[in-house]
Motif scaffolding. Structure first.
Motif, short mmCIF file in Angstrom:
data_model
loop_
_atom_site.label_atom_id
_atom_site.label_comp_id
_atom_site.label_asym_id
_atom_site.label_seq_id
_atom_site.Cartn_x
_atom_site.Cartn_y
_atom_site.Cartn_z
N PRO A 183 5.05 4.98 -13.95
CA PRO A 183 6.16 5.82 -13.47
C PRO A 183 7.47 5.04 -13.49
O PRO A 183 7.48 3.81 -13.46
N PHE A 184 8.58 5.78 -13.53
CA PHE A 184 9.88 5.12 -13.53
C PHE A 184 10.10 4.42 -12.18
O PHE A 184 9.65 4.87 -11.13
N SER A 185 10.80 3.30 -12.25
CA SER A 185 11.16 2.56 -11.03
C SER A 185 12.63 2.14 -11.07
O SER A 185 13.29 2.06 -10.04
N GLY A 186 13.15 1.90 -12.27
CA GLY A 186 14.54 1.52 -12.42
C GLY A 186 15.45 2.73 -12.52
O GLY A 186 14.99 3.87 -12.61
N GLU A 196 2.63 11.59 -7.30
CA GLU A 196 1.57 11.47 -6.31
C GLU A 196 0.98 12.82 -5.90
O GLU A 196 -0.23 12.92 -5.66
N HIS A 197 1.82 13.86 -5.83
CA HIS A 197 1.36 15.11 -5.22
C HIS A 197 1.36 16.33 -6.13
O HIS A 197 0.69 17.31 -5.80
N PHE A 198 2.10 16.31 -7.23
CA PHE A 198 2.13 17.50 -8.08
C PHE A 198 0.76 17.71 -8.72
O PHE A 198 0.14 16.77 -9.24
N GLN A 245 -5.67 19.52 -10.46
CA GLN A 245 -5.67 18.28 -11.23
C GLN A 245 -4.35 17.56 -11.04
O GLN A 245 -3.29 18.17 -11.09
N SER A 246 -4.42 16.27 -10.85
CA SER A 246 -3.21 15.47 -10.66
C SER A 246 -2.68 14.97 -11.99
O SER A 246 -3.42 14.89 -12.98
N LEU A 247 -1.40 14.64 -12.02
CA LEU A 247 -0.80 14.07 -13.22
C LEU A 247 -1.33 12.66 -13.45
O LEU A 247 -1.49 11.88 -12.51
N THR A 248 -1.61 12.35 -14.71
CA THR A 248 -2.05 11.00 -15.07
C THR A 248 -1.22 10.51 -16.25
O THR A 248 -0.81 11.30 -17.10
N LEU A 249 -1.01 9.22 -16.27
CA LEU A 249 -0.23 8.61 -17.35
C LEU A 249 -1.15 8.19 -18.48
O LEU A 249 -2.16 7.52 -18.27
N ASP A 280 3.39 18.32 4.74
CA ASP A 280 2.63 17.13 4.36
C ASP A 280 3.37 16.31 3.31
O ASP A 280 3.44 15.09 3.38
N TRP A 281 3.93 17.00 2.32
CA TRP A 281 4.72 16.32 1.29
C TRP A 281 5.74 17.31 0.73
O TRP A 281 5.58 18.53 0.83
N ALA A 282 6.80 16.77 0.15
CA ALA A 282 7.83 17.58 -0.48
C ALA A 282 8.31 16.88 -1.75
O ALA A 282 8.50 15.66 -1.76
N ILE A 283 8.46 17.65 -2.81
CA ILE A 283 8.90 17.11 -4.10
C ILE A 283 10.27 17.70 -4.43
O ILE A 283 10.39 18.92 -4.63
N PRO A 284 11.31 16.87 -4.50
CA PRO A 284 12.63 17.38 -4.90
C PRO A 284 12.71 17.52 -6.42
O PRO A 284 12.13 16.73 -7.17
N ILE A 285 13.42 18.51 -6.87
CA ILE A 285 13.58 18.76 -8.31
C ILE A 285 15.07 18.97 -8.59
O ILE A 285 15.72 19.77 -7.93
N SER A 286 15.57 18.26 -9.58
CA SER A 286 16.96 18.41 -10.00
C SER A 286 17.00 18.70 -11.50
O SER A 286 16.54 17.88 -12.31
N LEU A 287 17.49 19.87 -11.86
CA LEU A 287 17.55 20.28 -13.26
C LEU A 287 19.00 20.46 -13.69
O LEU A 287 19.89 20.55 -12.86
#
Length: 419
Positions: A139-142, A122-124, A130-134, A97-104
């Motif tokens: 959220p970053f765009s640049g 959106e999905h974490f 509970q979803s993440l809220t600001l 349904d969804w996938a979240i990539p993570i780079s550390l």
């Protein structure tokens, strides 16, 4: 019974200094006993609430506990990375349904930097889905924008619009910093009580951009300017891990097996709940050792109370003889000593519970800041009440020893005390 209870209270009050020390001894043992149990259960709950709604965690071939620790809890490092093509293949799988990539791999002043994309916001989920809220911003765009966790903002006093310098690797030292490419903070997340609070989130593209001119952790070539990098398109070559949510839970084991037997590169797919269970199994020996130590401290506290009662008993033989002359039966003397021990134990338990909650109130923010463990001020559990009942029962049993001695002495002494 009421008269005996009043006599017990007056007797304890008459030996106030000794009684206070005895109560404090029992209280300290109760604080340790309940503190270990409370922190143990709260730590488990905090770890379990770190991630929710994620069906699979995927990383390079590794043990499932290690994969869980570095991908979810930001503890340790990955053994291998995942090729970007593998991420694309599985993120587009018919079951996903969804996938979240993570780079550390990068950091800023002791806080981990994580590259991801919009799927993360959106999905974490954490806690009870509970979803993440600001709290502030967006959220970053640049390319050079960052969203920081609540602990990062609080510890470093960062606000929207501040610029930060990211360092290559976990050690934030001068020669590893990307000084010419600062990131602008565009968002601050609400507190979650999870490692999210201690993380700086940037885009996957920016993690590629800042490493132009770097090779194997060393700055070998010229670093392009921000303007030059903004005009380029970056696509990750590798990521550290990915979180996967499925359309149906029924497909979990089929996809897990497919990933674990993936021919193009060695991958591991784990179920977060199963990995957490293994983690706690590994730590069970340490938990049991702490509980045994706490139990011995309780025993030491009760033995201290017994020593105090036996020491004072010789001084109170005349008191017991006077009570007998006034009509008190040997059973009354017996009950008096048991009630004294019970009262001291009960007061020690009450003081211990009060000390415990004061200690939790004082240290909970520090534990959250240093270890990311959320300590909630919840009521005592059924198991903890059971431990307190065991302590109270042990205190009553301890009282039988001086009570029996006082009983025998009151029968033989009369008004003439043999010293």
């Amino acid at each position: 019974m009421t008269t005996t209870l009043m006599l017990a209270w007056k007797s304890v009050n008459n030996r106030r200094a000794t009684a206070i020390l005895t109560i404090l001894t029992v209280a300290v043992s109760v604080v340790l006993l309940l503190g270990v149990e409370h922190i143990r259960t709260q730590a488990k709950s905090s770890f379990a609430n770190t991630i929710s709604g994620t069906d699979l965690v995927v990383g390079g071939r590794s043990g499932q506990v290690n994969l869980l620790l570095y991908s979810v809890f930001r503890i340790g490092n990955a053994t291998n990375n995942i090729d970007w093509k593998s991420y694309q293949e599985f993120s587009q799988h018919r079951s996903v349904d969804w996938a979240i990539p993570i780079s550390l791999g990068d950091s800023h002043r002791g806080f981990r930097v994580m590259g991801t994309n919009q799927n993360y916001f959106e999905h974490f989920q954490f806690g009870q889905k509970q979803s993440l809220t600001l709290k502030k911003g967006q959220p970053f765009s640049g390319l050079f924008e960052a969203v920081i966790g609540a602990d990062v903002a609080q510890s470093l006093n960062y606000k929207i619009g501040n610029e930060i310098i990211i360092a290559h690797g976990i050690s934030d030292v001068a020669f590893s910093r990307h000084d010419t490419l600062p990131f602008k903070i565009v968002g601050v997340l609400e507190p979650t009580g999870t490692p999210v609070d201690k993380t700086i989130h940037v885009s996957l593209e920016s993690t590629e951009a800042i490493h132009v001119g770097w090779e194997s952790g060393a700055h070998l070539g010229a670093t392009p300017t921000k303007e030059q990098l903004n005009n380029l398109d970056f696509q990750p070559k590798q990521i550290t891990a990915m979180l996967i949510g499925l359309k149906s839970k029924i497909q979990t084991f089929a996809l897990q097996r497919q990933i674990n037997t993936y021919a193009k590169e060695p991958l591991s797919a784990i179920l977060p709940g199963v990995a957490l269970h293994e983690l706690w199994s590994m730590m069970s020996v340490a938990e049991q050792a702490l509980m045994v130590i706490s139990g011995f401290v309780v025993v030491a506290g009760l033995l201290g109370m017994l020593s105090s009662l036996l020491t004072s008993l010789q001084e109170r033989r005349r008191e017991m003889a006077i009570l007998r002359s006034m009509g008190a039966r040997p059973l009354h003397v017996f009950s008096l000593l048991i009630l004294e021990a019970s009262t001291l134990t009960f007061l020690g338990i009450v003081v211990g519970i009060a000390f415990l909650y004061l200690l939790l109130i004082a240290t909970a923010p520090l534990i959250l800041q240093l270890y990311g463990i959320q300590i909630s001020l919840t009521g005592l559990s059924g198991y903890e009440w059971g431990l307190l009942l065991a302590v109270q029962s042990a205190g009553i049993l301890i009282g039988f020893i001086p009570a029996f001695r006082a009983y025998r002495q009151s029968l033989s002494d009369g008004m003439t005390i043999r010293v």
